[in-house]
Design a protein around this motif. Structure first.
Motif, short mmCIF file in Angstrom:
data_model
loop_
_atom_site.label_atom_id
_atom_site.label_comp_id
_atom_site.label_asym_id
_atom_site.label_seq_id
_atom_site.Cartn_x
_atom_site.Cartn_y
_atom_site.Cartn_z
N THR A 1 0.86 -1.18 0.00
CA THR A 1 0.00 0.00 0.00
C THR A 1 0.90 1.22 0.00
OG1 THR A 1 -0.09 0.00 2.40
CG2 THR A 1 -1.86 -1.15 1.24
N HIS A 2 0.65 2.12 -0.93
CA HIS A 2 1.45 3.32 -1.03
C HIS A 2 0.84 4.39 -0.14
CE1 HIS A 2 3.80 1.73 -4.32
NE2 HIS A 2 2.67 1.30 -4.86
N GLU A 3 1.52 4.69 0.94
CA GLU A 3 1.03 5.70 1.85
C GLU A 3 1.73 7.01 1.53
OE1 GLU A 3 1.13 6.66 6.56
OE2 GLU A 3 0.90 4.59 5.92
N VAL A 4 0.96 8.04 1.31
CA VAL A 4 1.51 9.34 0.98
C VAL A 4 1.77 10.08 2.28
CG1 VAL A 4 1.10 11.49 -0.23
CG2 VAL A 4 0.25 9.36 -1.18
N THR A 5 3.01 10.47 2.49
CA THR A 5 3.34 11.17 3.73
C THR A 5 3.42 12.67 3.53
OG1 THR A 5 5.69 10.85 3.27
CG2 THR A 5 4.61 9.22 4.66
N ARG A 6 3.85 13.12 2.36
CA ARG A 6 3.98 14.55 2.11
C ARG A 6 3.63 14.83 0.66
NH1 ARG A 6 9.26 17.57 3.98
NH2 ARG A 6 8.28 17.05 5.93
N VAL A 7 2.71 15.77 0.46
CA VAL A 7 2.28 16.14 -0.89
C VAL A 7 2.48 17.63 -1.06
CG1 VAL A 7 0.32 16.26 -2.47
CG2 VAL A 7 0.59 14.29 -0.98
N ARG A 8 3.09 18.01 -2.15
CA ARG A 8 3.31 19.42 -2.46
C ARG A 8 2.00 20.02 -2.95
NH1 ARG A 8 5.15 22.75 -6.84
NH2 ARG A 8 6.58 24.34 -6.09
N THR A 9 1.56 21.08 -2.31
CA THR A 9 0.34 21.76 -2.71
C THR A 9 0.69 23.09 -3.36
OG1 THR A 9 0.14 22.73 -0.51
CG2 THR A 9 -1.06 20.69 -0.91
N GLY B 1 -4.36 13.93 -19.09
CA GLY B 1 -5.10 13.59 -17.88
C GLY B 1 -4.30 13.72 -16.61
N ASP B 2 -3.01 13.99 -16.69
CA ASP B 2 -2.19 14.15 -15.48
C ASP B 2 -2.53 15.45 -14.77
OD1 ASP B 2 -0.85 11.79 -15.84
OD2 ASP B 2 0.95 12.69 -16.70
N ILE B 3 -2.38 15.44 -13.45
CA ILE B 3 -2.59 16.63 -12.64
C ILE B 3 -1.21 17.23 -12.36
CG2 ILE B 3 -3.54 17.53 -10.49
CD1 ILE B 3 -5.64 16.30 -12.30
N VAL B 4 -1.08 18.54 -12.63
CA VAL B 4 0.21 19.22 -12.49
C VAL B 4 0.00 20.54 -11.75
CG1 VAL B 4 1.19 18.19 -14.58
CG2 VAL B 4 -0.02 20.36 -14.72
N ILE B 5 1.12 21.13 -11.32
CA ILE B 5 1.11 22.50 -10.81
C ILE B 5 1.66 23.39 -11.91
CG2 ILE B 5 2.15 24.10 -9.17
CD1 ILE B 5 2.13 21.96 -7.09
N ALA B 6 0.94 24.48 -12.18
CA ALA B 6 1.35 25.41 -13.23
C ALA B 6 1.56 26.80 -12.63
CB ALA B 6 0.29 25.47 -14.32
N ASN B 7 2.55 27.50 -13.16
CA ASN B 7 2.81 28.89 -12.79
C ASN B 7 2.42 29.78 -13.96
OD1 ASN B 7 3.89 28.36 -10.31
ND2 ASN B 7 6.00 28.46 -10.97
N PRO B 8 1.29 30.49 -13.89
CA PRO B 8 0.93 31.39 -14.98
C PRO B 8 1.95 32.52 -15.12
CG PRO B 8 -0.95 30.98 -13.56
CD PRO B 8 0.24 30.41 -12.88
N TRP B 9 2.18 32.90 -16.37
CA TRP B 9 3.12 33.99 -16.63
C TRP B 9 2.50 35.31 -16.21
CZ3 TRP B 9 5.36 32.97 -22.19
CH2 TRP B 9 6.05 31.75 -22.18
N GLU B 10 3.33 36.23 -15.75
CA GLU B 10 2.83 37.55 -15.36
C GLU B 10 2.51 38.40 -16.59
OE1 GLU B 10 5.59 39.35 -12.72
OE2 GLU B 10 5.42 37.76 -11.24
N ILE B 11 3.26 38.21 -17.66
CA ILE B 11 3.08 39.03 -18.85
C ILE B 11 1.88 38.55 -19.67
CG2 ILE B 11 4.16 39.77 -21.00
CD1 ILE B 11 6.86 39.40 -19.54
N GLN B 12 1.82 37.24 -19.94
CA GLN B 12 0.71 36.66 -20.69
C GLN B 12 -0.01 35.66 -19.80
OE1 GLN B 12 3.02 35.09 -23.99
NE2 GLN B 12 1.87 36.43 -25.37
N PRO C 1 -1.01 8.14 -6.18
CA PRO C 1 -1.39 8.24 -4.77
C PRO C 1 -1.53 9.69 -4.30
CG PRO C 1 0.39 6.67 -5.02
CD PRO C 1 0.21 7.33 -6.34
N GLN C 2 -0.71 10.58 -4.86
CA GLN C 2 -0.80 11.99 -4.49
C GLN C 2 -2.10 12.60 -5.00
OE1 GLN C 2 2.85 13.45 -6.17
NE2 GLN C 2 3.97 13.17 -4.26
N VAL C 3 -2.55 12.20 -6.20
CA VAL C 3 -3.81 12.70 -6.75
C VAL C 3 -4.98 12.22 -5.89
CG1 VAL C 3 -5.38 12.56 -8.72
CG2 VAL C 3 -2.94 12.95 -9.09
N GLU C 4 -4.92 10.96 -5.45
CA GLU C 4 -5.97 10.44 -4.58
C GLU C 4 -6.02 11.21 -3.27
OE1 GLU C 4 -4.97 6.34 -4.28
OE2 GLU C 4 -5.65 5.88 -6.32
#
Length: 115
Positions: free
Chosen positions: A23-31, A79-90, A103-106
């Motif tokens: 069982t993959h237990e997630v201990t730390r997830v970056r938000t 279909g992957d979940i990612v973190i995105a940084n929107p550009w300040e200019i565009q 496991p992190q998505v769950e």
């Protein structure tokens, strides 16, 4: 020589672990951090040449760019979940900075980050 091979085979056969029992237990997830202007996004399709189309959680469809330092490390699919940084200019463009594992998505779904 035959005895040497049989002992290696015997030694390795006893050390196998069942994958189904793990069982993959997630201990730390970056938000995503609001002070860094990070948002969660879903990859809609791959455009090629380090570019993807992202559906961000703030309702904007952006063209995402995978930076060169992360291109070989992150294998991104639709279909992957990612973190995105929107550009300040565009605001219609963003950099992909993090990819979540299954496991992190769950965990994100259980905690209410993904609606």
């Amino acid at each position: 020589m035959a005895n040497y091979r049989s002992t290696i085979r015997h030694r390795n056969s006893g050390s196998r672990k069942s994958v189904s029992g793990d069982t993959h237990e997630v201990t730390r997830v970056r938000t995503p951090q609001k002070d860094r202007n990070e948002v969660l996004a879903t990859v809609l399709n791959l455009l090629g040449s380090k570019r993807v189309t992202l559906q961000c959680m703030d309702g904007v469809v952006r063209m995402g760019r995978i930076p060169g330092s992360k291109k070989k490390r992150m294998w991104i699919r639709e279909g992957d979940i990612v973190i995105a940084n929107p550009w300040e200019i565009q605001d219609s463009k963003a950099d992909v900075t993090w990819k979540y594992t299954r496991p992190q998505v769950e965990w994100l779904e259980r905690k209410g980050y993904l609606n």
